[in-house]
Write a protein that holds these residues in place. Sequence first.
Motif, short mmCIF file in Angstrom:
data_model
loop_
_atom_site.label_atom_id
_atom_site.label_comp_id
_atom_site.label_asym_id
_atom_site.label_seq_id
_atom_site.Cartn_x
_atom_site.Cartn_y
_atom_site.Cartn_z
N VAL A 50 -4.62 106.14 49.15
CA VAL A 50 -3.60 107.12 48.74
C VAL A 50 -2.45 106.42 48.05
O VAL A 50 -1.95 106.85 47.01
CB VAL A 50 -3.08 107.91 49.96
CG1 VAL A 50 -2.20 109.05 49.52
CG2 VAL A 50 -4.23 108.44 50.79
N GLN A 51 -2.03 105.29 48.64
CA GLN A 51 -0.93 104.53 48.04
C GLN A 51 -1.28 104.06 46.63
O GLN A 51 -0.48 104.15 45.71
CB GLN A 51 -0.60 103.32 48.91
CG GLN A 51 0.49 103.63 49.91
CD GLN A 51 0.84 102.42 50.74
OE1 GLN A 51 0.04 101.51 50.91
NE2 GLN A 51 2.03 102.40 51.28
N MET A 54 -1.28 107.00 44.25
CA MET A 54 0.09 107.42 44.00
C MET A 54 0.77 106.47 43.02
O MET A 54 1.49 106.89 42.12
CB MET A 54 0.84 107.43 45.33
CG MET A 54 2.03 108.34 45.35
SD MET A 54 1.53 110.05 45.37
CE MET A 54 1.82 110.47 47.06
N ASN A 55 0.51 105.18 43.19
CA ASN A 55 1.09 104.19 42.28
C ASN A 55 0.60 104.37 40.87
O ASN A 55 1.36 104.23 39.92
CB ASN A 55 0.74 102.79 42.75
CG ASN A 55 1.83 102.20 43.58
OD1 ASN A 55 2.91 102.00 43.07
ND2 ASN A 55 1.57 101.96 44.83
N GLY A 58 2.38 107.23 39.36
CA GLY A 58 3.75 106.82 39.04
C GLY A 58 3.80 105.96 37.80
O GLY A 58 4.65 106.14 36.93
N ILE A 126 1.94 97.77 45.93
CA ILE A 126 1.59 99.17 46.18
C ILE A 126 2.52 99.86 47.16
O ILE A 126 2.47 101.06 47.31
CB ILE A 126 0.13 99.34 46.68
CG1 ILE A 126 -0.14 98.44 47.88
CG2 ILE A 126 -0.86 99.08 45.57
CD1 ILE A 126 -1.42 98.80 48.59
N GLY A 127 3.37 99.12 47.85
CA GLY A 127 4.25 99.81 48.79
C GLY A 127 5.47 98.97 49.12
O GLY A 127 5.48 97.76 48.95
N LYS A 128 6.48 99.66 49.59
CA LYS A 128 7.74 99.00 49.91
C LYS A 128 8.15 99.39 51.32
O LYS A 128 7.77 100.46 51.80
CB LYS A 128 8.79 99.47 48.91
CG LYS A 128 10.13 98.83 49.02
CD LYS A 128 11.16 99.69 48.29
CE LYS A 128 12.53 99.47 48.84
NZ LYS A 128 12.76 100.14 50.12
N ILE B 12 0.81 112.03 55.78
CA ILE B 12 0.38 110.91 54.93
C ILE B 12 1.13 110.93 53.61
O ILE B 12 1.62 109.91 53.13
CB ILE B 12 -1.14 110.96 54.71
CG1 ILE B 12 -1.85 110.67 56.04
CG2 ILE B 12 -1.57 109.96 53.66
CD1 ILE B 12 -3.34 110.82 55.98
N VAL B 16 3.48 107.99 52.23
CA VAL B 16 3.13 107.29 50.98
C VAL B 16 4.25 107.45 49.95
O VAL B 16 4.61 106.48 49.26
CB VAL B 16 1.79 107.80 50.43
CG1 VAL B 16 1.54 107.28 49.05
CG2 VAL B 16 0.67 107.37 51.36
N GLN B 18 7.36 107.76 50.62
CA GLN B 18 8.45 106.88 51.05
C GLN B 18 8.18 105.44 50.62
O GLN B 18 9.07 104.75 50.15
CB GLN B 18 8.59 106.96 52.57
CG GLN B 18 9.66 106.07 53.14
CD GLN B 18 11.04 106.52 52.73
OE1 GLN B 18 11.35 107.70 52.74
NE2 GLN B 18 11.89 105.60 52.37
N THR B 19 6.93 104.99 50.77
CA THR B 19 6.65 103.58 50.48
C THR B 19 6.46 103.31 48.99
O THR B 19 6.61 102.18 48.56
CB THR B 19 5.40 103.09 51.23
OG1 THR B 19 4.32 103.98 50.94
CG2 THR B 19 5.64 103.04 52.70
N THR B 20 6.10 104.32 48.20
CA THR B 20 5.85 104.04 46.79
C THR B 20 6.96 104.52 45.87
O THR B 20 7.46 103.76 45.06
CB THR B 20 4.52 104.66 46.33
OG1 THR B 20 4.55 106.05 46.63
CG2 THR B 20 3.35 104.02 47.02
N PHE B 21 7.35 105.78 46.04
CA PHE B 21 8.27 106.35 45.05
C PHE B 21 9.75 106.13 45.37
O PHE B 21 10.57 106.13 44.49
CB PHE B 21 8.03 107.85 44.91
CG PHE B 21 6.89 108.18 44.01
CD1 PHE B 21 6.29 107.18 43.24
CD2 PHE B 21 6.41 109.46 43.90
CE1 PHE B 21 5.24 107.46 42.41
CE2 PHE B 21 5.35 109.76 43.07
CZ PHE B 21 4.76 108.75 42.32
N TYR B 66 5.40 98.25 58.52
CA TYR B 66 6.67 97.61 58.20
C TYR B 66 7.54 97.41 59.42
O TYR B 66 8.75 97.44 59.34
CB TYR B 66 7.41 98.44 57.14
CG TYR B 66 6.66 98.52 55.84
CD1 TYR B 66 6.60 97.42 55.00
CD2 TYR B 66 5.97 99.67 55.49
CE1 TYR B 66 5.89 97.48 53.82
CE2 TYR B 66 5.25 99.73 54.30
CZ TYR B 66 5.22 98.63 53.47
OH TYR B 66 4.52 98.68 52.31
#
Lengths: 283, 174
Positions: A50-51, A54-55, A58, A126-128, B12, B16, B18-21, B66
């Motif tokens: 999914v991540q 989504m990336n 974006g 891919i994620g923060k 989910i 997601v 939150q972590t990507t956008f 995280y």
Amino acid sequence: MKKPGKKVIPTKYILSFLCVLCAGLVVLTMINSNIARPIREAVSTIILPVQKGMNQIGEWFSDKADMLKELADLQEENERLKAENEELKHENVIASQQRAELERLRELLELDDVYADYPKIAARVIGKETGNWFSIFTIDKGLSDGIGLGMNVISDGGLVGCVTYVGENYAKITTIINDDSNVSAKFASTSDVCIVQGDLKNFESGMIRVTNINIDANVKEGDMLITSQISDKYVPGILIGYVSGIEDDGNKLTKSAWVTPIVDFSQMEEVLVITQLKVTGEE
Amino acid sequence: MLRVVLVGISIIISYVFQTTFSSGISFGVAAPNIIMAFVCSYALLRGKKEGMYVGFILGILVDLFYGYYDVIGINAFLYMIIGFVIGMFHEIFYLEDILIPMAVVGVCDFLYNFIYYVITFLLRNKLDFIYYIKAIILPEMVYTIFITVFIYRLLMYFNKKLEAFEKRGEKELD
């Protein structure tokens, strides 16, 4: 919707149970953080695709936006790049002459090539981290791609951080600007050793703080800061940034500096993972 | 059953997002806390039990990937308590009013970040609390309140649809 006769556990009991569960998990994972590994792997198989998707969405959007913006700038940039290219050609000739000379001198001194080209793997961010407190990233390569714990990560030619957790198909990177990161570094021109300290407070101003520089070190603004040989985590010779301010600590022993990092930590999309690990001599 | 699946998917999605956008739409260092907005909105709309579950699951997700020094349970606990406490307001407040979720999210985000600061920063001797309030907590709070306007409306819309659908299903069963 409640079926008659079916016993319903009161919410407060469930809440207390979950509270105890949380406390238990905190204690367990504090003692051994590997306990959660299987769960993490299982959940990551759902979250990661999914991540990634989504990336991609974006990136597609930002690419389209960039394209519109860039068309106008492109011509101007082309002109500029042409001029720069000519300059670089000239510099390249000089550099290649110097390299030949360097090789000759190295042979003479029987020195090894210290800053060899490290083997690298490209990966995508891919994620923060979810909050604003720390600077931790996830990349889409993991154990199965040859990523290992403690490998260094670079981007735009500068040091980003190192791998602090590896899953099967993903890895977590803790950056050098993360609030509790410490990197042993040195100045390229003078070889004075110092410590780069990640601090949330300093990064707000776009800088990282460098401490423990010898008071006698001949460091000036614009000096190059690279990772040092004595670091236990980072391979030597990776560029960190350029000095943009020096200040006296007032203890007659050390001074501190502000360094502007090469990497734009807020705009990272692709990174390179150096697969060669630092050899520390301890097993 | 349908609700469980849909809530699972939206959990989910919010994680997601939150972590990507969130870093893409951030101003300076402050990124909004979409997870907080989601947990609070959901708890307000559905009550303490479901709020508690949603908070717990999202907290566990955050902790798994995280968590502070890979410790699991801190975020799960915080989000769960938030979901539970906010869920208690479910019966008290008039839910069409957008100002209530905004205020609730503001308070929760502040408290959450305050506790998180104490655990992860204060205990490492980073004492300049006023600075962290100004630089991190307040900007995030304001931005999260702003985001809540959209998330709450969206959730309220879907919740209404779903509730209507569930009622229809019950009637058909009778």
